[in-house]
Motif scaffolding. Structure first.
Motif, PDB file in Angstrom:
ATOM      1  N   TYR A   1       0.813  -1.215   0.000  1.00 22.99           N
ATOM      2  CA  TYR A   1       0.000   0.000   0.000  1.00 22.99           C
ATOM      3  C   TYR A   1       0.851   1.271   0.000  1.00 22.99           C
ATOM      4  O   TYR A   1       0.437   2.300  -0.561  1.00 22.99           O
ATOM      5  CB  TYR A   1      -0.980  -0.020   1.179  1.00 22.99           C
ATOM      6  N   LEU A   2       2.023   1.224   0.596  1.00 23.38           N
ATOM      7  CA  LEU A   2       2.905   2.388   0.509  1.00 23.38           C
ATOM      8  C   LEU A   2       3.358   2.612  -0.924  1.00 23.38           C
ATOM      9  O   LEU A   2       3.459   3.758  -1.388  1.00 23.38           O
ATOM     10  CB  LEU A   2       4.117   2.200   1.428  1.00 23.38           C
ATOM     11  N   ARG A   3       3.653   1.537  -1.646  1.00 17.15           N
ATOM     12  CA  ARG A   3       4.040   1.694  -3.050  1.00 17.15           C
ATOM     13  C   ARG A   3       2.906   2.297  -3.868  1.00 17.15           C
ATOM     14  O   ARG A   3       3.123   3.193  -4.691  1.00 17.15           O
ATOM     15  CB  ARG A   3       4.449   0.336  -3.618  1.00 17.15           C
ATOM     16  N   LEU A   4       1.689   1.817  -3.636  1.00 19.10           N
ATOM     17  CA  LEU A   4       0.555   2.389  -4.359  1.00 19.10           C
ATOM     18  C   LEU A   4       0.385   3.868  -4.019  1.00 19.10           C
ATOM     19  O   LEU A   4       0.061   4.687  -4.891  1.00 19.10           O
ATOM     20  CB  LEU A   4      -0.722   1.617  -4.018  1.00 19.10           C
ATOM     21  N   SER A   5       0.615   4.220  -2.744  1.00 16.10           N
ATOM     22  CA  SER A   5       0.451   5.623  -2.350  1.00 16.10           C
ATOM     23  C   SER A   5       1.467   6.518  -3.046  1.00 16.10           C
ATOM     24  O   SER A   5       1.196   7.691  -3.317  1.00 16.10           O
ATOM     25  CB  SER A   5       0.581   5.768  -0.831  1.00 16.10           C
ATOM     26  N   GLN A   6       2.647   5.974  -3.346  1.00 15.96           N
ATOM     27  CA  GLN A   6       3.675   6.759  -4.030  1.00 15.96           C
ATOM     28  C   GLN A   6       3.340   6.987  -5.503  1.00 15.96           C
ATOM     29  O   GLN A   6       3.967   7.825  -6.154  1.00 15.96           O
ATOM     30  CB  GLN A   6       5.024   6.051  -3.910  1.00 15.96           C
ATOM     31  N   GLU A   7       2.375   6.259  -6.007  1.00 17.28           N
ATOM     32  CA  GLU A   7       1.998   6.403  -7.409  1.00 17.28           C
ATOM     33  C   GLU A   7       0.764   7.290  -7.582  1.00 17.28           C
ATOM     34  O   GLU A   7       0.152   7.313  -8.646  1.00 17.28           O
ATOM     35  CB  GLU A   7       1.741   5.020  -8.024  1.00 17.28           C
ATOM     36  N   ASN A   8       0.409   8.011  -6.539  1.00 13.16           N
ATOM     37  CA  ASN A   8      -0.776   8.859  -6.583  1.00 13.16           C
ATOM     38  C   ASN A   8      -0.414  10.334  -6.545  1.00 13.16           C
ATOM     39  O   ASN A   8       0.559  10.736  -5.915  1.00 13.16           O
ATOM     40  CB  ASN A   8      -1.690   8.566  -5.378  1.00 13.16           C
ATOM     41  N   LEU A   9      -1.241  11.123  -7.206  1.00 10.56           N
ATOM     42  CA  LEU A   9      -1.256  12.566  -6.979  1.00 10.56           C
ATOM     43  C   LEU A   9      -2.405  12.857  -6.025  1.00 10.56           C
ATOM     44  O   LEU A   9      -3.418  12.171  -6.035  1.00 10.56           O
ATOM     45  CB  LEU A   9      -1.472  13.322  -8.287  1.00 10.56           C
ATOM     46  N   GLY A  10      -2.275  13.882  -5.201  1.00 10.02           N
ATOM     47  CA  GLY A  10      -3.343  14.200  -4.268  1.00 10.02           C
ATOM     48  C   GLY A  10      -3.168  15.577  -3.675  1.00 10.02           C
ATOM     49  O   GLY A  10      -2.150  16.244  -3.882  1.00 10.02           O
ATOM     50  N   ALA A  11      -4.163  15.996  -2.912  1.00 12.21           N
ATOM     51  CA  ALA A  11      -4.176  17.358  -2.378  1.00 12.21           C
ATOM     52  C   ALA A  11      -3.011  17.633  -1.437  1.00 12.21           C
ATOM     53  O   ALA A  11      -2.608  18.781  -1.269  1.00 12.21           O
ATOM     54  CB  ALA A  11      -5.501  17.609  -1.657  1.00 12.21           C
ATOM     55  N   ASP A  12      -2.477  16.599  -0.798  1.00 10.44           N
ATOM     56  CA  ASP A  12      -1.347  16.807   0.107  1.00 10.44           C
ATOM     57  C   ASP A  12      -0.004  16.706  -0.611  1.00 10.44           C
ATOM     58  O   ASP A  12       1.044  16.882   0.006  1.00 10.44           O
ATOM     59  CB  ASP A  12      -1.387  15.789   1.248  1.00 10.44           C
ATOM     60  N   PHE A  13      -0.018  16.398  -1.904  1.00  8.53           N
ATOM     61  CA  PHE A  13       1.220  16.262  -2.672  1.00  8.53           C
ATOM     62  C   PHE A  13       1.439  17.422  -3.639  1.00  8.53           C
ATOM     63  O   PHE A  13       2.562  17.821  -3.896  1.00  8.53           O
ATOM     64  CB  PHE A  13       1.201  14.965  -3.495  1.00  8.53           C
ATOM     65  N   ASN A  14       0.375  17.936  -4.225  1.00 10.19           N
ATOM     66  CA  ASN A  14       0.556  18.863  -5.338  1.00 10.19           C
ATOM     67  C   ASN A  14      -0.368  20.070  -5.210  1.00 10.19           C
ATOM     68  O   ASN A  14      -1.273  20.097  -4.380  1.00 10.19           O
ATOM     69  CB  ASN A  14       0.309  18.151  -6.672  1.00 10.19           C
ATOM     70  N   VAL A  15      -0.130  21.057  -6.050  1.00 10.87           N
ATOM     71  CA  VAL A  15      -0.984  22.240  -6.108  1.00 10.87           C
ATOM     72  C   VAL A  15      -2.256  21.821  -6.825  1.00 10.87           C
ATOM     73  O   VAL A  15      -2.320  21.769  -8.049  1.00 10.87           O
ATOM     74  CB  VAL A  15      -0.277  23.390  -6.848  1.00 10.87           C
ATOM     75  N   ASP A  16      -3.278  21.532  -6.043  1.00 13.89           N
ATOM     76  CA  ASP A  16      -4.457  20.839  -6.560  1.00 13.89           C
ATOM     77  C   ASP A  16      -5.556  21.824  -6.968  1.00 13.89           C
ATOM     78  O   ASP A  16      -6.719  21.657  -6.595  1.00 13.89           O
ATOM     79  CB  ASP A  16      -4.977  19.878  -5.481  1.00 13.89           C
ATOM     80  N   VAL A  17      -5.191  22.853  -7.715  1.00 19.44           N
ATOM     81  CA  VAL A  17      -6.180  23.861  -8.090  1.00 19.44           C
ATOM     82  C   VAL A  17      -6.967  23.454  -9.335  1.00 19.44           C
ATOM     83  O   VAL A  17      -7.931  24.113  -9.696  1.00 19.44           O
ATOM     84  CB  VAL A  17      -5.523  25.236  -8.352  1.00 19.44           C
ATOM     85  N   GLY A  18      -6.562  22.349  -9.968  1.00 19.47           N
ATOM     86  CA  GLY A  18      -7.161  22.012 -11.244  1.00 19.47           C
ATOM     87  C   GLY A  18      -8.330  21.063 -11.167  1.00 19.47           C
ATOM     88  O   GLY A  18      -8.762  20.531 -12.177  1.00 19.47           O
ATOM     89  N   GLN A  19      -8.874  20.848  -9.971  1.00 20.28           N
ATOM     90  CA  GLN A  19     -10.010  19.935  -9.828  1.00 20.28           C
ATOM     91  C   GLN A  19     -11.284  20.758  -9.812  1.00 20.28           C
ATOM     92  O   GLN A  19     -12.103  20.673  -8.927  1.00 20.28           O
ATOM     93  CB  GLN A  19      -9.858  19.115  -8.544  1.00 20.28           C
ATOM     94  N   GLY A  20     -11.434  21.600 -10.835  1.00 18.49           N
ATOM     95  CA  GLY A  20     -12.487  22.604 -10.882  1.00 18.49           C
ATOM     96  C   GLY A  20     -13.857  22.061 -10.551  1.00 18.49           C
ATOM     97  O   GLY A  20     -14.196  20.959 -10.914  1.00 18.49           O
ATOM     98  N   THR A  21     -14.655  22.845  -9.862  1.00 22.61           N
ATOM     99  CA  THR A  21     -15.999  22.579  -9.325  1.00 22.61           C
ATOM    100  C   THR A  21     -15.958  21.641  -8.133  1.00 22.61           C
ATOM    101  O   THR A  21     -16.981  21.402  -7.510  1.00 22.61           O
ATOM    102  CB  THR A  21     -17.000  22.018 -10.365  1.00 22.61           C
ATOM    103  N   CYS A  22     -14.796  21.093  -7.794  1.00 20.83           N
ATOM    104  CA  CYS A  22     -14.717  20.153  -6.669  1.00 20.83           C
ATOM    105  C   CYS A  22     -14.119  20.784  -5.414  1.00 20.83           C
ATOM    106  O   CYS A  22     -13.983  20.119  -4.397  1.00 20.83           O
ATOM    107  CB  CYS A  22     -13.927  18.908  -7.061  1.00 20.83           C
ATOM    108  N   THR A  23     -13.730  22.033  -5.459  1.00 21.40           N
ATOM    109  CA  THR A  23     -13.302  22.778  -4.276  1.00 21.40           C
ATOM    110  C   THR A  23     -12.299  21.996  -3.435  1.00 21.40           C
ATOM    111  O   THR A  23     -12.528  21.690  -2.271  1.00 21.40           O
ATOM    112  CB  THR A  23     -14.527  23.182  -3.414  1.00 21.40           C
TER     113      THR A  23
END
Length: 529
Positions: free
Chosen positions: A84-106
């Motif tokens: 599960y740690l390996r899978l987590s390293q293959e994800n983008l998410g709000a705590d990893f990146n500038v997540d401004v591009g998920q428009g309408t999802c706030t």
């Protein structure tokens, strides 16, 4: 000694990050399973407990009892953790990146102290079937959160049962139907009016409730067309349901006229406040005359988005509609809180128990930390961030913000890359895929693509100016690549653990399955090696 930090910025704005995401050739957990391997040994039942207990399987019908034990994966603790740690390293998410591009999802930052509260034993070990005398704390929190939402919306009664925004819309539609049926007009009122740039869930939930949906398109400036609304309303209209600001980020300044027009023919009005992050403490549903509305606690009130769940869609109604809310409702008797089952006018339960209590606790903690002034400041900064980003993004050649030219937007914008696509052949979805190579992403749009080559971007209040500049820099870089080396953009992603999804797979059910075991059955059926 070299000062490497000086290479990270140009003219005060961040340069593109050197980014490469972890890539593991990680099997699904069923493939990792090895017979006999254990992560935990479950203790045998004590003799006294076994003697005092009963055969729980005896209460289940024979057809619901397994003949064989479930074929669960068998793994040790360390291999499970590693997986599960390996899978987590293959994800983008709000705590990893500038997540401004998920428009309408706030998408916004979820304070970690609130996560600690929700995971504390006093919360996490509660059981929904406990007697209400033993859960006074969480009932008080839920009652208090309803009070906050009354103040923010101006409405008279709240219910927190729905498990998502769309679920709340559906429940509000059930109230609308029950209200008209109680007045003997259920069969007559079979139409619901919405707009094309309102959340698609508005039309979908109305349709699911059995209503005919009338969808109105904007006028030439992008505002909901009031004249089209005048032509649409009739004694058959059950409700108007509308998002404001719409998913373009454009706020309808004549919303009260829309509400009054619907009321003039006896219809109810429902406010989808999924885009309320720029309005808290500034504009309320009550002042616009709405009868119902909803908020997404898992977005607007800074609790985890989690792909729509765990979530809470808070329903808010006027006093006249309060008896129709789902039951039970939390009420206060002196210093005690209890569950009130209401009467036969209630639409009944829409969720097990009272919904997702831990999400309510997170949202309540966030609100209490901010206070009334802080909630308004959230909206002010969200609007400021959005309009700063719009000003910077529109400097990129080939990107436009259709409609309402020269006017500000609220907390998001639906942009169009149509100019860039015409010049380079690079489409919006390809830009989104290339963005993942820089550790971020964006979302295109709800269908149908009324705005050509769309990109919906919503900064929220959670991001700094440096964050916004970083995202803008990525978009500018990709637009430059599209003009100078379009093949590079089309070939993306390069730095991610995933490859491009072949879209034709989704059109052929024989080529996919929703579970690993279903996939294995298909392979056997087709004789695959």
């Amino acid at each position: 000694m070299q000062d490497i930090s000086r290479f990270r910025f140009t003219d005060g704005k961040p340069n593109l990050r050197r980014y490469h995401q972890a890539r593991w050739d990680e099997p699904v957990i069923f493939e990792l399973s090895q017979a006999g391997e254990r992560g935990v040994l479950v203790p045998e039942v004590e003799v006294a407990i076994e003697a005092a207990g009963h055969d729980v399987l005896a209460t289940l019908p024979a057809g619901m009892q397994r003949k064989d034990a479930p074929a669960l994966p068998e793994l040790s603790q360390n291999r499970t953790l590693r997986h599960y740690l390996r899978l987590s390293q293959e994800n983008l998410g709000a705590d990893f990146n500038v997540d401004v591009g998920q428009g309408t999802c706030t998408m916004k930052y979820n304070p970690k102290i609130n996560e600690q509260l929700a995971r504390a034993p006093k919360m996490s070990e509660l059981h929904p079937l406990q007697h209400e005398d033993t859960v006074q704390g969480i009932l008080q929190v839920m009652y208090a959160m309803e009070g906050v939402l009354k103040e923010v919306s101006g409405m008279d009664a709240i219910n927190l049962q729905p498990r998502s925004g769309s679920h709340a819309i559906y429940a509000n539609m059930a109230i609308i139907r029950a209200w008209h049926e109680s007045r003997g007009e259920g069969a007559q009122r079979d139409e619901v009016i919405t707009t094309i740039f309102s959340h698609p869930s508005d039309a979908a939930c109305a349709k699911l409730m059995g209503y005919k949906v009338i969808t109105l398109y904007p006028d030439e400036n992008g505002y909901p067309d009031l004249e089209a609304m005048r032509a649409a309303v009739s004694p058959r209209t059950a409700a108007l349901i509308i998002t404001n600001p719409e998913d373009t980020g454009i706020f309808n300044p004549r919303i009260r006229e829309w509400v009054d027009l619907a009321h003039s023919v006896g219809a109810l009005t429902c406010y989808d406040q999924a885009n309320a992050n720029g309005l808290m403490g500034i504009a309320r549903a009550r002042e616009a005359g709405f009868d119902l509305c909803h908020f997404n606690l898992h977005k607007t009130f800074a609790t985890p988005h989690a792909c729509g769940g765990p979530a809470v869609g808070a329903m808010c109604v006027t006093e006249a509609l309060a008896p129709f809310l789902p039951r039970p409702r939390v009420v206060q008797d002196g210093q005690r809180y209890r569950l009130d089952m209401g009467d036969d006018r209630s639409i009944g339960k829409v969720s097990a128990f009272l919904g997702t209590a831990s999400i309510v606790l997170r949202a309540y903690a966030w609100v209490m930390n901010l206070g009334a002034d802080g909630l308004r400041e959230v909206s002010e900064i969200a609007v400021l961030n959005n309009n700063y980003m719009m000003a910077e993004l529109l400097k990129i050649r080939g990107l436009t913000a259709p409609y309402a030219e020269g006017h500000r937007r609220i907390e998001q914008v639906r942009y169009s890359w149509a100019g860039l696509a015409a010049d380079t052949g690079i489409h919006s979805d390809e830009i989104g895929i290339r963005a993942a190579d820089f550790g971020t992403h964006y979302w295109t749009s709800h269908h149908p693509y009324v705005v050509p080559e769309p990109a919906t971007i919503e900064p929220t209040e959670a991001y700094s100016r440096a964050d916004l500049d970083e995202f803008v820099g990525i978009m500018r870089h990709i637009a430059d690549e599209a003009r100078q080396d379009p093949a590079k953009v089309k070939g993306a992603p390069y730095n991610c653990p995933i490859h491009k999804v072949q879209g034709d797979y989704l059109d052929d059910p024989a080529r996919w399955a929703i579970t690993w075991r279903a996939w294995q059955r298909k392979l056997r059926e087709h004789g695959a090696a």
